[in-house]
Scaffold this motif. Structure first.
Motif, PDB file in Angstrom:
ATOM      1  N   PRO A  76       0.879  -1.225  -0.114  1.00  0.00           N
ATOM      2  CA  PRO A  76       0.074  -0.050  -0.003  1.00  0.00           C
ATOM      3  C   PRO A  76       0.786   1.449   0.089  1.00  0.00           C
ATOM      4  CG  PRO A  76      -0.215  -1.125   2.186  1.00  0.00           C
ATOM      5  CD  PRO A  76       0.456  -2.064   1.326  1.00  0.00           C
ATOM      6  N   SER A  77       2.075   1.171   0.202  1.00  0.00           N
ATOM      7  CA  SER A  77       2.906   2.558   0.247  1.00  0.00           C
ATOM      8  C   SER A  77       4.246   1.880  -0.146  1.00  0.00           C
ATOM      9  CB  SER A  77       2.846   3.154   1.335  1.00  0.00           C
ATOM     10  OG  SER A  77       3.512   2.720   2.512  1.00  0.00           O
ATOM     11  N   GLY A  78       5.287   3.033  -0.507  1.00  0.00           N
ATOM     12  CA  GLY A  78       6.598   2.488  -0.426  1.00  0.00           C
ATOM     13  C   GLY A  78       7.030   2.081   0.898  1.00  0.00           C
ATOM     14  N   ALA A  81       6.311  -1.356   1.552  1.00  0.00           N
ATOM     15  CA  ALA A  81       7.274  -2.399   0.963  1.00  0.00           C
ATOM     16  C   ALA A  81       8.648  -2.457   1.631  1.00  0.00           C
ATOM     17  CB  ALA A  81       7.495  -1.805  -0.536  1.00  0.00           C
ATOM     18  N   ILE A  82       9.088  -1.373   2.041  1.00  0.00           N
ATOM     19  CA  ILE A  82      10.397  -1.437   2.558  1.00  0.00           C
ATOM     20  C   ILE A  82      10.326  -2.187   3.995  1.00  0.00           C
ATOM     21  CG2 ILE A  82      12.053   0.086   3.932  1.00  0.00           C
ATOM     22  CD1 ILE A  82      11.424   2.134   1.478  1.00  0.00           C
ATOM     23  N   SER A  83       9.303  -1.900   4.771  1.00  0.00           N
ATOM     24  CA  SER A  83       9.256  -2.406   6.091  1.00  0.00           C
ATOM     25  C   SER A  83       9.039  -4.062   5.857  1.00  0.00           C
ATOM     26  CB  SER A  83       8.144  -1.803   7.019  1.00  0.00           C
ATOM     27  OG  SER A  83       7.059  -1.760   6.422  1.00  0.00           O
ATOM     28  N   GLY A 102      19.848   8.684   3.063  1.00  0.00           N
ATOM     29  CA  GLY A 102      18.758   8.368   2.079  1.00  0.00           C
ATOM     30  C   GLY A 102      17.525   8.654   2.813  1.00  0.00           C
ATOM     31  N   TYR A 103      16.437   8.057   2.360  1.00  0.00           N
ATOM     32  CA  TYR A 103      15.132   8.251   2.746  1.00  0.00           C
ATOM     33  C   TYR A 103      14.869   8.356   3.954  1.00  0.00           C
ATOM     34  CZ  TYR A 103      10.090   8.793   2.365  1.00  0.00           C
ATOM     35  OH  TYR A 103       8.692   9.230   2.430  1.00  0.00           O
ATOM     36  N   TYR A 104      14.546   9.439   4.918  1.00  0.00           N
ATOM     37  CA  TYR A 104      14.573   9.711   6.308  1.00  0.00           C
ATOM     38  C   TYR A 104      13.798   8.398   6.893  1.00  0.00           C
ATOM     39  CZ  TYR A 104      13.633  12.365  10.548  1.00  0.00           C
ATOM     40  OH  TYR A 104      13.632  12.601  11.900  1.00  0.00           O
ATOM     41  N   SER A 146      20.802   8.723  -4.238  1.00  0.00           N
ATOM     42  CA  SER A 146      20.086   8.816  -2.856  1.00  0.00           C
ATOM     43  C   SER A 146      19.016  10.118  -2.956  1.00  0.00           C
ATOM     44  CB  SER A 146      21.301   9.165  -1.762  1.00  0.00           C
ATOM     45  OG  SER A 146      22.156  10.113  -2.026  1.00  0.00           O
ATOM     46  N   ASN A 147      18.121  10.073  -2.065  1.00  0.00           N
ATOM     47  CA  ASN A 147      17.212  11.203  -2.087  1.00  0.00           C
ATOM     48  C   ASN A 147      17.569  11.906  -0.554  1.00  0.00           C
ATOM     49  OD1 ASN A 147      14.854  12.701  -1.590  1.00  0.00           O
ATOM     50  ND2 ASN A 147      13.695  10.850  -1.320  1.00  0.00           N
ATOM     51  N   PRO A 148      17.769  13.118  -0.700  1.00  0.00           N
ATOM     52  CA  PRO A 148      17.618  14.183  -1.785  1.00  0.00           C
ATOM     53  C   PRO A 148      18.980  14.359  -2.296  1.00  0.00           C
ATOM     54  CG  PRO A 148      17.741  15.293  -0.060  1.00  0.00           C
ATOM     55  CD  PRO A 148      17.962  13.786   0.497  1.00  0.00           C
ATOM     56  N   VAL A 171      18.021  -2.855  -2.350  1.00  0.00           N
ATOM     57  CA  VAL A 171      18.315  -1.629  -3.031  1.00  0.00           C
ATOM     58  C   VAL A 171      16.743  -0.830  -3.313  1.00  0.00           C
ATOM     59  CG1 VAL A 171      19.008  -0.238  -5.205  1.00  0.00           C
ATOM     60  CG2 VAL A 171      20.102  -2.181  -4.360  1.00  0.00           C
ATOM     61  N   ASP A 172      16.702   0.280  -2.561  1.00  0.00           N
ATOM     62  CA  ASP A 172      15.520   1.329  -2.719  1.00  0.00           C
ATOM     63  C   ASP A 172      15.662   1.919  -3.971  1.00  0.00           C
ATOM     64  OD1 ASP A 172      13.705   3.358  -2.732  1.00  0.00           O
ATOM     65  OD2 ASP A 172      13.915   3.649  -0.577  1.00  0.00           O
ATOM     66  N   ASN A 173      15.045   1.436  -4.971  1.00  0.00           N
ATOM     67  CA  ASN A 173      15.145   1.897  -6.501  1.00  0.00           C
ATOM     68  C   ASN A 173      14.022   3.114  -6.887  1.00  0.00           C
ATOM     69  OD1 ASN A 173      16.598   1.510  -8.895  1.00  0.00           O
ATOM     70  ND2 ASN A 173      14.943   0.398  -9.710  1.00  0.00           N
ATOM     71  N   VAL A 205      -1.846   8.553  -5.812  1.00  0.00           N
ATOM     72  CA  VAL A 205      -1.950   7.294  -5.255  1.00  0.00           C
ATOM     73  C   VAL A 205      -0.671   6.803  -4.427  1.00  0.00           C
ATOM     74  CG1 VAL A 205      -1.132   6.155  -7.205  1.00  0.00           C
ATOM     75  CG2 VAL A 205      -2.584   4.733  -5.692  1.00  0.00           C
ATOM     76  N   LEU A 206      -0.757   6.297  -3.168  1.00  0.00           N
ATOM     77  CA  LEU A 206       0.396   5.919  -2.754  1.00  0.00           C
ATOM     78  C   LEU A 206       0.437   4.124  -2.790  1.00  0.00           C
ATOM     79  CD1 LEU A 206      -0.705   7.989   0.017  1.00  0.00           C
ATOM     80  CD2 LEU A 206       1.629   7.585   0.438  1.00  0.00           C
ATOM     81  N   PHE A 207       1.611   3.726  -3.170  1.00  0.00           N
ATOM     82  CA  PHE A 207       1.730   2.342  -3.665  1.00  0.00           C
ATOM     83  C   PHE A 207       3.216   1.763  -3.724  1.00  0.00           C
ATOM     84  CE2 PHE A 207       0.843  -1.622  -6.511  1.00  0.00           C
ATOM     85  CZ  PHE A 207      -0.280  -1.610  -6.080  1.00  0.00           C
ATOM     86  N   SER A 324       7.538  14.985  -2.162  1.00  0.00           N
ATOM     87  CA  SER A 324       7.366  14.074  -3.131  1.00  0.00           C
ATOM     88  C   SER A 324       7.785  14.331  -4.250  1.00  0.00           C
ATOM     89  CB  SER A 324       5.854  13.539  -3.355  1.00  0.00           C
ATOM     90  OG  SER A 324       5.702  12.165  -3.799  1.00  0.00           O
ATOM     91  N   PHE A 325       7.882  13.593  -5.521  1.00  0.00           N
ATOM     92  CA  PHE A 325       8.512  13.710  -6.669  1.00  0.00           C
ATOM     93  C   PHE A 325       8.072  12.613  -7.703  1.00  0.00           C
ATOM     94  CE2 PHE A 325      11.600  11.304  -4.163  1.00  0.00           C
ATOM     95  CZ  PHE A 325      11.881  10.249  -5.083  1.00  0.00           C
ATOM     96  N   GLY A 326       8.437  12.871  -8.992  1.00  0.00           N
ATOM     97  CA  GLY A 326       8.035  11.908 -10.002  1.00  0.00           C
ATOM     98  C   GLY A 326       6.611  12.044 -10.567  1.00  0.00           C
TER      99      GLY A 326
HETATM  100  C1  LIG Z   1       9.006   8.485  -1.154  1.00  0.00           C
HETATM  101  C2  LIG Z   1       9.861   7.304  -0.658  1.00  0.00           C
HETATM  102  C3  LIG Z   1       9.928   6.207  -0.023  1.00  0.00           C
HETATM  103  C4  LIG Z   1       8.443   6.018   0.729  1.00  0.00           C
HETATM  104  O1  LIG Z   1       7.150   5.877   0.061  1.00  0.00           O
HETATM  105  P1  LIG Z   1       5.967   6.174   0.441  1.00  0.00           P
HETATM  106  O2  LIG Z   1       5.078   5.664  -0.646  1.00  0.00           O
HETATM  107  O3  LIG Z   1       5.777   7.630   0.844  1.00  0.00           O
HETATM  108  O4  LIG Z   1       5.530   5.354   1.621  1.00  0.00           O
HETATM  109  C5  LIG Z   1      10.827   5.419   0.125  1.00  0.00           C
HETATM  110  N1  LIG Z   1      11.995   5.553  -0.425  1.00  0.00           N
HETATM  111  C6  LIG Z   1      12.250   6.644  -1.273  1.00  0.00           C
HETATM  112  C7  LIG Z   1      13.760   6.744  -1.752  1.00  0.00           C
HETATM  113  C8  LIG Z   1      11.288   7.411  -1.402  1.00  0.00           C
HETATM  114  O5  LIG Z   1      11.631   8.623  -1.875  1.00  0.00           O
END
Ligand SMILES: *Cc1c(COP(=O)(O)O)cnc(C)c1O
Length: 370
Positions: A76-78, A81-83, A102-104, A146-148, A171-173, A205-207, A324-326
């Motif tokens: 349901p969100s990034g 997926a990461i967790s 990287g992403y905080y 890395s972001n940002p 890898v967070d892509n 949408v969040l995914f 956010s971005f993209g």
């Molecule tokens: C936005 C982002 C996430 C988290 O995504 P959500 O859908 O907001 O949970 C994770 N990693 C990076 C690098 C991001 O930019």
């Protein structure tokens, strides 16, 4: 011009349902929101209950599998997926190595929910990952670029060293997507990504998703989703499927425009510094040219101070002032407002699909008035 394997993949993506279609079936995936499925017997397969599997998720997962070259599971969100990937992969007593730049939220998650169970996090700058000692690590987590900060690390070299130490590599892509970079081909074990960003692409949408070619790991991630209940909604999956149909063509415009904007910002006297991996002088340029298909749509631009940077954003007609971005629309944000370790005047710009000359004209005018 040649028809490359990437071209073939992007074409296949748009026709992934074709093989399964019968006479009269819809060309686009139906939005199926049913939580329950006709289930007179449980031993005959098929859909059973919406927390286990859903037809509309599977449509997005089929698209993502073509892009990643691996089975994928949607979330349901990034962060979901990461967790999920971390919970499926961390090993009690072995640390997880994460990027400090990287992403905080990934760091907050590790500190709040992994450390109390004996999985401590070690934070290293993305640029230090290449020389790190991974002895005793269970998982090495990379985010490149890395972001940002848009720092880049060598996925293949780091994966080889992590594997030699007995660690798995995630890898967070998110910043490039599988259209521009395929970490699994470079030796990573698992890819995680926020499809909230470019794949969804419209800020509506969040995914997220997890991809891996390791069947045992995939089974664990699937169990995590089923047992924790971190499942995406059918409508969200349907929106992301629609977004992914145009991902490759949007990215082509976004990357081409980012290159033009980055070059012009870099040459502008009111801009102190520009980070864009597509600039030949950027520290990330050579490595990124080797391991990715493009340089992305994110630009780091430093203006004199916080006030000047905020005024620039305020004056730009075609920059959404949002985090956010993209997305289709360009956006800009001063990252220090969230506490990122960047200069107060540092802006993260996400270049969208606006005609580049209109976008630049707005920026140039805003810069003149500063
Ligand atoms: C936005 C982002 C996430 C988290 O995504 P959500 O859908 O907001 O949970 C994770 N990693 C990076 C690098 C991001 O930019």
């Amino acid at each position: 011009m040649t028809n490359t394997p990437d071209d073939r993949r992007f074409a296949e993506l748009l026709h992934h349902r074709a093989e399964r279609l019968g006479q009269g079936d819809p060309i686009t995936p139906p939005l199926v929101s049913s939580a329950t499925y006709h289930l007179p017997r449980v031993d005959q397969g098929g859909f059973m209950y919406g927390r286990m599997s859903m037809p509309t998720w599977e449509e997005v997962e089929a698209q993502l599998a073509i892009l990643e070259g691996a089975p994928c599971l949607s979330f349901p969100s990034g962060m979901a997926a990461i967790s999920a990937a971390l919970m499926a992969m961390v090993v009690p007593g072995r640390r997880v190595v994460l990027p400090s730049d990287g992403y905080y939220t990934t760091r907050l998650f590790a500190d709040a929910f992994l450390a109390p169970f004996g999985v401590t996090a070690e934070y290293l700058p993305t640029l230090a990952m290449g020389q790190a000692d991974f002895t005793g690590a269970g998982v090495v987590f990379l985010e490149t670029p890395s972001n940002p900060g848009l720092e880049v690390c060598d996925i293949a070299a780091i994966a080889a060293r992590a594997h030699a130490a007995g660690a798995k590599v995630i890898v967070d892509n998110t910043t490039l997507t599988a259209v521009l970079q395929r970490p699994l081909d470079l030796g990573a074990d698992v890819v995680v990504a926020a499809d909230t960003k470019a794949p969804g692409g419209h800020s509506d949408v969040l995914f997220g998703h997890v991809a891996t070619r390791d069947a045992a790991l995939m089974a664990r991630v699937r169990d995590w989703r089923k047992l924790s209940g971190a499942v995406p909604g059918a409508f969200e999956a349907w929106l992301v499927h629609r977004g992914i149909e145009t991902l490759e063509v949007r990215l082509a415009r976004m990357c081409a425009s980012a290159q033009v904007i980055a070059e012009r910002l870099a040459a502008h006297p009111k801009v102190q510094a520009v980070r864009y991996p597509g600039l030949p002088g950027d520290p990330s340029h050579a490595l990124m040219a080797r391991q990715a298909r493009g340089f992305g749509f994110l630009i780091g631009a430093s203006l004199a101070d916080a006030d000047v940077a905020e005024r620039f954003l305020e004056r730009c007609p075609f920059l959404a002032r949002a985090t956010s971005f993209g997305a289709t629309h360009s956006a800009g944000e001063r990252r220090a407002r969230w506490g990122d370790a960047v200069a107060p005047g540092f802006l993260r710009l996400s270049i969208g699909v606006e005609p580049v000359e209109a976008l630049w004209a707005g920026m140039a005018e805003a810069l003149e008035g500063l």
